[in-house]
Design a protein around this motif. Structure first.
Motif, PDB file in Angstrom:
ATOM      1  N   ALA A 141       0.822  -1.213   0.000  1.00  0.00           N
ATOM      2  CA  ALA A 141       0.000   0.000   0.000  1.00  0.00           C
ATOM      3  C   ALA A 141       0.851   1.255   0.000  1.00  0.00           C
ATOM      4  CB  ALA A 141      -0.919  -0.001   1.228  1.00  0.00           C
ATOM      5  N   GLY A 142       2.126   1.140   0.353  1.00  0.00           N
ATOM      6  CA  GLY A 142       2.972   2.302   0.565  1.00  0.00           C
ATOM      7  C   GLY A 142       3.003   3.322  -0.553  1.00  0.00           C
ATOM      8  N   PRO A 143       3.237   2.925  -1.811  1.00  0.00           N
ATOM      9  CA  PRO A 143       3.306   3.932  -2.881  1.00  0.00           C
ATOM     10  C   PRO A 143       2.040   4.774  -2.988  1.00  0.00           C
ATOM     11  CG  PRO A 143       4.240   1.874  -3.643  1.00  0.00           C
ATOM     12  CD  PRO A 143       3.626   1.586  -2.308  1.00  0.00           C
ATOM     13  N   LYS A 193      -9.342   4.561  -2.015  1.00  0.00           N
ATOM     14  CA  LYS A 193      -8.401   5.224  -2.927  1.00  0.00           C
ATOM     15  C   LYS A 193      -7.127   4.395  -3.088  1.00  0.00           C
ATOM     16  CE  LYS A 193      -9.927   9.953  -1.887  1.00  0.00           C
ATOM     17  NZ  LYS A 193      -9.522  11.266  -1.314  1.00  0.00           N
ATOM     18  N   THR A 194      -6.642   3.858  -1.976  1.00  0.00           N
ATOM     19  CA  THR A 194      -5.427   3.049  -2.020  1.00  0.00           C
ATOM     20  C   THR A 194      -5.632   1.808  -2.879  1.00  0.00           C
ATOM     21  OG1 THR A 194      -4.771   3.833   0.174  1.00  0.00           O
ATOM     22  CG2 THR A 194      -3.750   1.801  -0.610  1.00  0.00           C
ATOM     23  N   SER A 195      -6.809   1.192  -2.763  1.00  0.00           N
ATOM     24  CA  SER A 195      -7.109   0.015  -3.560  1.00  0.00           C
ATOM     25  C   SER A 195      -7.127   0.337  -5.047  1.00  0.00           C
ATOM     26  CB  SER A 195      -8.467  -0.572  -3.136  1.00  0.00           C
ATOM     27  OG  SER A 195      -8.798  -1.686  -3.923  1.00  0.00           O
ATOM     28  N   VAL A 196      -7.773   1.427  -5.421  1.00  0.00           N
ATOM     29  CA  VAL A 196      -7.855   1.823  -6.833  1.00  0.00           C
ATOM     30  C   VAL A 196      -6.458   2.132  -7.389  1.00  0.00           C
ATOM     31  CG1 VAL A 196      -8.688   3.617  -8.403  1.00  0.00           C
ATOM     32  CG2 VAL A 196     -10.231   2.651  -6.691  1.00  0.00           C
ATOM     33  N   MET A 197      -5.667   2.859  -6.631  1.00  0.00           N
ATOM     34  CA  MET A 197      -4.342   3.257  -7.110  1.00  0.00           C
ATOM     35  C   MET A 197      -3.395   2.067  -7.199  1.00  0.00           C
ATOM     36  SD  MET A 197      -3.947   6.837  -5.000  1.00  0.00           S
ATOM     37  CE  MET A 197      -2.395   7.339  -5.754  1.00  0.00           C
TER      38      MET A 197
END
Length: 316
Positions: free
Chosen positions: A217-219, A262-266
């Motif tokens: 998830a970091g990026p 948002k993290t999932s989509v990105m």
């Protein structure tokens, strides 16, 4: 026995950096290919896992095709190591001419705007060479993280190697890396992270070549929290001594949704960019470990997702 193996591993890496770096380049190339072919013929767990992973990337490939890919993959993997052992001895001129990047404006424009840039890469090609090119050709320092290895002396070798190439290296463990990376980005800096595998509970589940995997998830979190650009980068080799790469367009932060959404989509967008590069150059993807959740938990395999099948009952 584990301590003996750790000391032996450390000694072998030390031998590589002390001896291989002194070899003429044609000799190092031949040595790498010879070691790769021997490892491929032995059909060890790493080679078998590589073929299993390639079977997802190239669906429908025959056993003969997978064998060809795994042989090419081992040669690419050993090319990575031969280059890495020799990089500290490369001249600045050799590094500047050792890599060519497409889409470079995505990186330079982002940094010129002062936004900070997060680069996410898969285990494709030689990310250390690309990093050395960035610090040498573009004269851009950057920060990355490194997994703590055992023994500690081996971790120290890798840190010294990468710092010698101009990188700032933070330990992956310890909890302070994320905050330091965020500060570098808020100052308009560059962060580079290898980001195609995360088997921890904090990994983000993505669709990757038609099956579920987890990626860090970091990026995506760093881009959200700092306003930095998130750029996928894919690398590959051809028949020349010059590695090639593509800097993909930025991944936008969604305008709505929770932080997790948002993290999932990105992260899915990052995985899709990785998949494009890997599908184009599968032999340069050095993934000799388990990645897909189905390989970690057979119940997650597509053929086992039907509840009737999972319970041992046949469907009508």
């Amino acid at each position: 026995m584990s301590n003996v193996r750790e000391r032996l591993t450390d000694a072998l890496y030390g031998l590589g950096w002390s001896t291989v770096r002194k070899l003429p380049e044609p000799v190092a190339v031949r040595l790498g290919r010879t070691i790769a072919d021997l490892a491929w013929k032995q059909r060890g767990k790493g080679v078998q896992r590589l073929e299993s992973n390639y079977a997802r990337v190239v669906p429908g490939a025959s056993p003969e095709r997978l064998a060809e890919l795994s042989r090419a993959g081992m040669r690419s993997y050993l090319r990575y190591w031969m280059e890495s052992f020799r990089l500290p001895a490369w001249s600045a001129e050799r590094i500047r001419h050792g890599f060519e990047a497409q889409g470079l404006h995505h990186l330079t424009d982002g940094l010129a705007a002062g936004r900070g840039v997060v680069i996410g890469l898969p285990h494709l090609g030689n990310w250390d060479l690309a990093g050395a090119w960035v610090t040498t050709k573009l004269e851009m320092p950057f920060t990355t993280v490194a997994e703590r290895l055992k023994p500690e002396t081996l971790y120290d070798r890798f840190v010294a190697y990468r710092e010698g190439l101009g990188m700032e290296v933070l330990p992956h463990s310890g909890g302070s890396a994320f905050g330091t990376l965020a500060r570098r980005l808020r100052d308009g800096g560059l962060v580079c992270l290898v980001a195609d595998r995360d088997l921890s509970a904090s990994g983000v589940e993505v669709d990757f070549f038609g099956e579920k995997a987890r990626m860090p998830a970091g990026p995506a979190l760093l881009a959200q929290q700092t306003g930095a650009l998130l750029l996928p980068v894919t690398l590959w080799y051809d028949e020349s001594p010059v590695m090639k790469g593509r800097i993909h367009p930025p991944i936008a932060v969604p305008e709505s949704g929770t932080r997790e959404e948002k993290t999932s989509v990105m992260t899915q967008a990052l995985a899709d960019a990785f998949a494009t590069g890997i599908a184009d150059h599968p032999e340069d993807w050095h993934m000799l470990q388990r990645l897909w959740l189905a390989d970690l938990d057979p119940a997650r395999a597509p053929e086992n997702r039907d509840p009737a099948r999972a319970s041992g009952k046949e469907t009508p």
